[in-house]
Write an enzyme that holds these catalytic residues in place. Structure first.
Site, PDB file in Angstrom:
ATOM      1  N   SER A   1       0.793  -1.237   0.000  1.00  0.00           N
ATOM      2  CA  SER A   1       0.000   0.000   0.000  1.00  0.00           C
ATOM      3  C   SER A   1       0.823   1.284   0.000  1.00  0.00           C
ATOM      4  O   SER A   1       1.986   1.314   0.416  1.00  0.00           O
ATOM      5  CB  SER A   1      -0.979   0.046   1.179  1.00  0.00           C
ATOM      6  OG  SER A   1      -1.857  -1.063   1.144  1.00  0.00           O
TER       7      SER A   1
ATOM      8  N   SER B   1      -2.086  -4.190  -2.851  1.00  0.00           N
ATOM      9  CA  SER B   1      -1.537  -2.901  -2.433  1.00  0.00           C
ATOM     10  C   SER B   1      -2.617  -1.840  -2.515  1.00  0.00           C
ATOM     11  O   SER B   1      -3.126  -1.526  -3.591  1.00  0.00           O
ATOM     12  CB  SER B   1      -0.355  -2.508  -3.337  1.00  0.00           C
ATOM     13  OG  SER B   1       0.214  -1.289  -2.921  1.00  0.00           O
TER      14      SER B   1
ATOM     15  N   GLU C   1      -3.887   1.767  -2.705  1.00  0.00           N
ATOM     16  CA  GLU C   1      -3.436   3.105  -3.063  1.00  0.00           C
ATOM     17  C   GLU C   1      -4.553   4.107  -2.776  1.00  0.00           C
ATOM     18  O   GLU C   1      -5.585   4.112  -3.465  1.00  0.00           O
ATOM     19  CB  GLU C   1      -3.047   3.167  -4.546  1.00  0.00           C
ATOM     20  CG  GLU C   1      -1.600   2.817  -4.828  1.00  0.00           C
ATOM     21  CD  GLU C   1      -1.241   1.375  -4.492  1.00  0.00           C
ATOM     22  OE1 GLU C   1      -0.279   1.190  -3.730  1.00  0.00           O
ATOM     23  OE2 GLU C   1      -1.903   0.452  -4.966  1.00  0.00           O
TER      24      GLU C   1
END
Length: 374
Positions: free
Chosen positions: A250, A288, A290
């Site tokens: 992230s 991840s 974002e």
């Protein structure tokens, strides 16, 4: 105001010592717009940032970073805000109310994945105890995270409410970068990541506004620095070997501006940061998250908790004058990410895992090879 970083216990053996430099000190200037005086999110007047770093024994490598839109009572003097989700594999508490109402009523806190609830509790207590909030019965605490479980004993949930309150209390205009606060245990492009910041100051001909960005980097891909394929050249990039197959983790992004933007255009501004991440080589992998949170500090756009009039007369920048702000956000995001890498140091942590910092010597060699610097 300059504040000292608070570190619980500094274990000297866990951090290597070398000369940290921001990317501009290496001789490159990403983008074409000029940075603000400090090249920091705090170049946007009123914005404050504080860290609390926890380094204990062999396994605790974590912390808290707090971002204050202004130094007053944010609940009573809310700021217009918006959120853009590039990839939603993460935990951003309080996001739906910001998206629904278009404003922010608490400081923003970043920490690790399993301590989001601690951040919420601390922000609620902080808000309830502020003068003027004696009758408040609902608080929308905004807390984001990245997973620092490779270097940190994340299951130990070592962050306490006081750590969050300390980060808020210590907030100032000088922003430390690298292995600090919520970036203490993070990893970026297979190297040590962390906290990074940058800003852009538009010329008066383009409005004179400032855009500042702060990032907590913990993601993967193929690192590029000012267009130079650093990850490829150093043969350290996503899926290049078994050790680098995990590109999840992230990236949390804060965008502050003094331009009078409403929540709709703040969301558009936040969306442009994903282009900045792409320019660094990020791939927004499956796991991840974002997230970009944008807010305006313009005094005329403040949202009163108890409005004096039913209709608000609020300044609002015309759509036709937003493109230069978008460009500023892209450039500042790219440079903030790079600063998070070049200001980080090698760290050893949980279960003796070690993440090397990006070698500045090797980076400069590549920058010369590609004629970015002499």
């Amino acid at each position: 105001m300059f504040k000292k970083l608070s570190i619980s216990i500094l274990a000297f053996a866990c951090i290597s010592v070398y000369s940290q430099k921001r990317v501009r000190e290496l001789g490159i200037s990403p983008g074409v717009l000029q940075p603000g005086k400090q090249n920091s999110i705090t170049d946007v007047a009123g914005v404050l940032v504080g860290h609390k770093t926890l380094i204990k024994g062999d396994g605790v490598r974590t912390g808290v970073t707090a971002i204050l839109p202004h130094n007053g009572n944010v609940f009573q003097q809310k700021v217009p805000a918006a959120i853009f989700v590039g990839n939603g594999f993460g935990k951003l508490a309080g996001s739906t109310q910001v998206m629904e109402l278009g404003n922010l009523e608490t400081p923003i806190v970043f920490t690790n994945t399993l301590n989001v609830s601690t951040g919420i509790s601390a922000l609620v207590n902080y808000t309830l105890q502020q003068k003027g909030n004696e009758k408040v019965q609902s608080v929308n605490a905004v807390v984001g995270e990245t997973n620092d479980g490779w270097l940190n004993d994340i299951r130990g949930r070592h962050i306490q409410e006081q750590d969050v309150l300390d980060a808020i209390k210590q907030a100032g205009s000088s922003v430390m970068e690298g292995n600090v606060g919520a970036g203490t245990g993070t990893v970026c492009f297979g190297y040590k990541g962390g906290i990074g910041t940058s800003s852009r100051k538009l010329p008066q001909s383009l409005g004179g506004y400032t855009v500042g960005v702060l990032v907590q980097t913990n993601y993967g891909g193929v690192l590029q620095v000012d267009g130079v394929p650093v990850g490829k050249e150093l043969k350290k990039f996503a899926f290049s070997n078994q050790l680098l197959n995990n590109v999840d983790g992230s990236c949390m992004i804060i965008i502050a501006t003094d331009a009078p933007l409403d929540s709709r255009n703040l969301e558009r501004l936040a969306a442009r940061t994903m282009i900045g991440l792409g320019r660094t080589g990020g791939i927004a992998s499956h796991g991840s998250g974002e997230y970009a949170i944008a807010f305006s500090t313009d005094l005329g756009t403040r949202v009163q908790h108890q409005p004096e009039n039913p209709v608000a007369n609020v300044p609002n920048l015309h759509n036709d004058y937003t493109s230069q702000l978008f460009m500023a956000a892209i450039e500042a995001t790219e440079e903030a990410v790079l600063n998070s890498l070049t200001m980080a140091t090698t760290m050893k942590g949980y279960q003796e895992h070690q993440i090397e910092a990006l070698s500045l010597d090797k980076l400069q060699e590549l920058l010369r090879k590609y004629n970015r610097i002499r």
